[in-house]
Design an enzyme around this catalytic site. Structure first.
Site, PDB file in Angstrom:
ATOM      1  N   ASP A   1      45.785  60.261  45.520  1.00 28.34           N
ATOM      2  CA  ASP A   1      44.476  59.616  45.623  1.00 28.34           C
ATOM      3  C   ASP A   1      43.326  60.590  45.522  1.00 28.34           C
ATOM      4  OD1 ASP A   1      44.938  56.713  46.125  1.00 28.34           O
ATOM      5  OD2 ASP A   1      46.192  57.527  47.753  1.00 28.34           O
TER       6      ASP A   1
ATOM      7  N   TYR B   1      52.363  47.944  37.190  1.00 25.21           N
ATOM      8  CA  TYR B   1      51.031  48.511  37.412  1.00 25.21           C
ATOM      9  C   TYR B   1      50.894  49.656  36.420  1.00 25.21           C
ATOM     10  CZ  TYR B   1      47.115  50.430  40.228  1.00 25.21           C
ATOM     11  OH  TYR B   1      45.907  50.893  40.678  1.00 25.21           O
TER      12      TYR B   1
ATOM     13  N   GLU C   1      46.242  44.071  47.296  1.00 27.57           N
ATOM     14  CA  GLU C   1      47.063  45.250  47.572  1.00 27.57           C
ATOM     15  C   GLU C   1      46.562  45.848  48.869  1.00 27.57           C
ATOM     16  OE1 GLU C   1      48.419  46.743  43.121  1.00 27.57           O
ATOM     17  OE2 GLU C   1      47.020  47.943  44.287  1.00 27.57           O
TER      18      GLU C   1
END
Ligand SMILES: Cc1ncc(COP(=O)(O)O)c(C=O)c1O
Ligand SMILES: Cc1ncc(COP(=O)(O)O)c(C=O)c1O
Lengths: 407, 266, 407, 266
Positions: free
Chosen positions: B60, B174, B49
């Site tokens: 994040d 995912y 990725e």
């Protein structure tokens, strides 16, 4: 490379309430651009918003709090000496500086906290720039006995220290944000990050008509009382509509709050962005005027970004306008030419600040001073029988430090 | 068969699980990043990725925030990442998934992006902040099934929504293991089993699990139930701790090797 | 030696509006004790006051400014969480903290400045302690384009620096007073001295129901709107009168403003003085409770004085209560037992300050916190169906520095 | 005839004007104050105004404010001033007028004050902040005309009010020469002539002029039109500038002498 999407040109018949669509799109703008973790929360919020807010019980309680707690309605004040000093149109000020906590932000936080309570959420988070939204959120958290965390860039903590103290006194935790530019944009980043982790029991109180759907429409809904009151007041006082409405635009909530009620009326509306040290210096916050379409903080709108889609730092002496994004509805209103967006730099804002102090005995917020500054320019070139209404979105007590430091 | 499907097919036959590695392209700088990633691809990584850094990475945690900053500092942008992809494609055959926030793609232009990413040899894209509700604007110009749209399933995603998401996804799903941003410490494997089970009930796609996985034990635990294990912050933390270490690529290659072993251990 | 004049005992039937007499006497209190230079000015003022203020034109303009500029009416807010926390009577707050400039003082300065304008005076002076009256005077001076000088003790300049900056921004000159205790009392001395020299063209805007006649009656007149609104609001909301009114007493203007409309009603009224570090320490401002009758700043009333008639230093954490005198009408009301005067010390006030912050999201002025503190004590010992109305005379933004310095 | 009336009668015969001196009793301390005042009385002072200091002298400028502070510091109060009066009365025959704000008298008790002041040998009282409108409460216990009530006429006092004030005054009238507090610098003699003329049209009482008179020239100018000249701050300033000077009494005595000459010079 800079993607400038084709703006929708010259739609003459703009209908208030036609936007957004059910998924929060204002034309090509708005929407919900967030990670999957937050999506279910936004869908839940949207559903709750649509079910709870129109409920008469909710509306009653909201209106009662606006009246008995926040101090609404706020007056519409004819600024006689300012108008005469400028020598032109009549300038009226919508006195949002008089509501509890000192800025229009409380209208919205009352609404969102009421909604949060009815949704069973007992923890609030918020981002803040000038600190006004943080104070307003901490305030309603105290009022409702909720836990409150406010994210604030360390740069803003510095320049708005009184508001930091107020939040703490109100029992909120102020979380310093040291990432990025350490201002509003980064506070919002950090609030979203925190929310991702706490989304199940935490209500994120966004402070402007920005963020993912349903925030832009929800915040507008809670702020529209400004324009509703203004319209009624000016009609009663003058028997007619004003010729122009002016409001500063950070995220755009005080502007939308004022504009909405007049959307179908034949009058000009002007949103004033912060030109900071001057557009040519690159140190500004003229998102609509100088930015391009992008996605930031969950919605599509104009943003200040470089050619690679990296968000740029905004600059303004007023912490509440120091933001490289803007609410999506404003992007649509710009493209539709329904609202004209202009800018006022630090120095002009400071001059207007002082003018209002010595001519009317009103110390305005630096944010609001931008709107006043533009009103002074416009009033001068307009005939004396015209009326300009300025949204005086907040009071300047929070800005005393900045003003005295500004040489 | 495309590279992603083929990878999962091969692993299934070998009774292994996929080791998926996330790295911000260009961290700590462009050439070193190419070295590191190449070394990792050659040490057992099954899927790469490749992160396209964004100035405002709201999903994040601190580790990837800092990694993104370093990458942006070194001059990375989407065009550079595509150029890096092109170079990596010459070194490795494992699938390369671009991993981005939407704004850099939007700014690049969705059509140009699709064309250039395919041309560079990328196998798919995961856009962190582009939920199915908004993704048409990106995918409507796509033709064929050669470019995968990887989608996230969150711990907060209810079952009906899982099914809906899975329907428009390709390559793999995912599954985010935690309600939180990337790198949030600690892993609670208990819950994950249930989530995977639910997800399997609505999709046939391979399921990779990520967020907060940092130890060999974590990898082994996840590998026992999922089809792949995604590691990001743990790699970035090593970069951060070894910025001036000439052996950085080697250290990471060894780490990949170690993790990879754990994907085979059942 | 201490002359304690015989108090008039137990006059049961108190008639509002019966006092003062035409020369400003409230029983033995009040009057005009000033040098001859000022007497003609006071007589002129009295005449102008009696002629101009009752005039419908004046009343219209005054009411319009109170509404459109100051933001009246202010809400009457039921402090639910505070009441429940205390566990007793219902506590309602009259929200004077929401008026323009943040305290009830603006009601009075608007009235006096309007009067000054109609008298043809273009220069205003004022004394100030907390700075609120100074800000309110500077504000109306700006609004009417008048010159303004504010006298302020250097001790108060220190502890209320934000208000000093506000006055300057509004165009007023702040004159530091270094004599005596460097607080409100000395600021008033200095203002009177300046006035003696400038009496022909200068209007002295006194900030409380103190000073020589006609100030006590005039300030009461301009502040009575507080009680008028409150009475109407509580009747409308609850259908009945409250059981008790509570207000802090510095000079006594917010208290008189609240009390007047209820003077003939069967309810208790309580004035709360500042006990500072505690009555037993001698560092307090409990003028009515601990003082004796004397003459200070132009009127006869209770004062804090030593046995030789020298005025004593007052002490309170709140600059606005830090005054060794009190308005003469309060002295009469005390002697008549119509109002009960109690005291609250620094620590109790600070506790109430924090309680209101975290329970209601309202940051009160430290002055007002004294009233809140006493309300909390009273509410606890009263049944739940009783109603206490507290005059929340101002907001606490000005006190942030003091609060953070207080350990 | 009481001492005040007699003084003006004598002066009239001598074709002199009265030199009236104000001093805060007890400045810089009680014994030195007695020395100073005694010396001044013996050097030509015609009338003494003995100041009873008050903590909040709102009608006084900085010089007398500081002088009051020093006096209070040295332990002065009304009882002490009466005691000083008693001592001075043994040294001098000139009229002694007590000069006070109302609160010390009110605190002492108006009846006790009247009795004790008379007994100590004071000839009258001037209460700065007790206008005719309020003075009954002090004078209603007075008997006979032996204790004078000196009243102020201000530059702001209109004619009809002058007449009214004069009617209730005795001893002399104190005409304030300036709109301002004591010691305000500079003297504008032009206006004073008119004021004196007006005042003479409504009263037969002697007229003394004070406030801001500090030079021999001032004294001469005022003496040419009024019946007396009052000096206060100018004396206090000398005290302040010579606090540690052992010759202070002598300096002041000389000053009195100098001023007194100027009251004879026409
Ligand atoms: C007083 C005031 N006005 C305006 C703004 C800008 O926000 P918006 O554009 O959402 O009204 C702020 C933000 O903090 C503010 O405090
Ligand atoms: C907020 C507030 N409350 C009360 C007072 C006390 O004054 P008063 O007793 O005249 O109301 C002040 C004086 O500055 C004040 O600022």
């Amino acid at each position: 490379m800079g993607n400038k999407e084709k703006p929708i040109q010259n739609i003459k018949q703009f209908k208030a309430g036609e936007y957004p669509d059910s998924r929060g799109h204002f034309g090509v703008y708005g929407g919900r651009y967030v990670g999957e973790t937050l999506m279910p929360a936004l869908l839940e919020l949207d559903e709750a918003y649509n079910k709870i807010v129109p409920d008469p019980g909710f509306q009653d309680e909201f209106k009662r709090l606006l009246r008995n707690y926040a101090g609404r309605p706020t007056p519409l004040f004819y600024a006689k000496r300012l108008s005469e000093h400028v020598g032109g149109a009549f300038i009226y000020l919508k006195r949002e500086d008089l509501v509890h906590t000192g800025a229009h932000k409380i209208n919205n936080t009352l609404g969102q906290a009421l909604l949060a309570r009815r949704m069973g959420k007992k923890k609030l988070i918020a981002e803040t720039g000038a600190g006004q939204h943080g104070v307003a959120t901490a305030t309603v958290a105290a009022l409702f006995g909720m836990e409150c965390r406010v994210f604030m860039g360390t740069e803003d903590i510095q320049r708005q220290s009184a508001n930091v103290q107020r939040m703490k006194l109100l029992g909120a935790e102020v979380i310093p944000v040291t990432s990025g530019t350490m201002t509003l944009k980064d506070a919002m980043n950090e609030a979203m990050r925190f929310w991702v982790g706490a989304v199940r029991d935490t209500f994120y109180v966004i402070g402007s008509v920005a963020g993912p759907h349903p925030y832009p429409v929800m915040v507008r809904e809670f702020q529209k009382v400004i324009g509703n009151e203004t319209r009624e007041q000016i009609l009663k006082r003058t028997g007619g509509l004003p010729n122009m409405l002016i409001a500063c635009v950070g995220g755009g909530s005080n502007a939308m709050g004022l504009f909405l009620a007049f959307m179908n009326d034949p009058l000009e509306m002007v949103g004033v962005e912060a030109a900071g040290k001057g557009i040519e210096t690159g140190k500004h916050a003229v998102t609509l005027g100088e930015g391009s379409v992008g996605v930031l903080h969950g919605s599509k709108s104009y943003v200040l970004q470089d050619e690679n889609g990296q968000i740029q730092e905004a600059h303004s002496i007023s912490a509440g306008l120091d933001y490289p994004g803007v609410g999506p509805e404003h992007s649509l209103l710009k493209d539709l030419n329904r609202v004209r967006y202009v800018s006022i730099d630090d120095e002009q804002a400071m001059e207007a600040f002082h003018a209002l102090c010595v001519l009317e005995g009103i110390i305005p917020a630096l944010e609001s001073s931008h709107a006043v500054a533009y009103a002074m320019l416009e009033a001068k070139r307009r005939p004396i029988n015209e009326i300009i209404v300025v949204n005086l979105s907040g009071r300047g007590d929070k800005d005393l430090g900045i003003v005295s430091a500004y040489n | 068969m495309n590279r992603i499907d083929k990878t999962f097919e091969d692993l299934r036959q070998k009774k292994e699980k996929a080791l998926v590695g996330f790295l911000s392209a260009g961290d700590p700088n462009i050439s070193e990043s190419l070295n590191i990633i190449t070394a990792m691809c050659k040490s057992g990584l099954d899927i790469l990725e490749l992160g396209v850094s964004f100035s405002d990475p709201t999903a994040d945690g601190p580790v990837i925030q800092r990694s993104s900053s370093r990458a942006l500092q070194s001059g990375v942008n989407l065009a550079v990442v595509l150029e890096m992809t092109r170079k990596l494609r010459m070194e490795t055959h494992i699938p390369i998934i671009l991993f981005s926030y939407y704004n850099p793609i939007h700014s690049y232009g969705v059509e140009s992006f699709y064309r250039d990413a395919m041309e560079a040899g990328a196998d798919g894209i995961l856009v962190v902040d582009l939920p199915p509700e908004e993704s048409d604007e990106m995918t409507s110009c796509w033709a064929g099934n050669d470019f995968a749209l990887i989608r996230l399933i969150a711990p907060t995603t209810p079952l009906d929504r899982m099914a809906h998401i899975a329907k428009t996804a390709s390559g793999f799903l995912y599954l985010v293991s935690k309600t939180g941003v990337t790198g949030s410490d600690g892993l609670d494997t208990g819950d994950i089993n249930d989530k995977i089970e639910s997800l399997r009930s609505v999709t046939k796609l391979p399921i990779c699990v990520g967020f907060g996985i940092s130890t060999v034990e974590d990898v082994a635990a996840i590998a026992s139930v999922a089809d792949g294990v995604v590691i990001g912050s743990a790699f970035e933390r090593i970069i951060e701790e070894n910025l001036d270490n000439p052996d950085l690529a080697l250290i990471l290659a060894n780490k990949v090797h170690e993790f990879k072993k754990a994907t085979k251990s059942q």
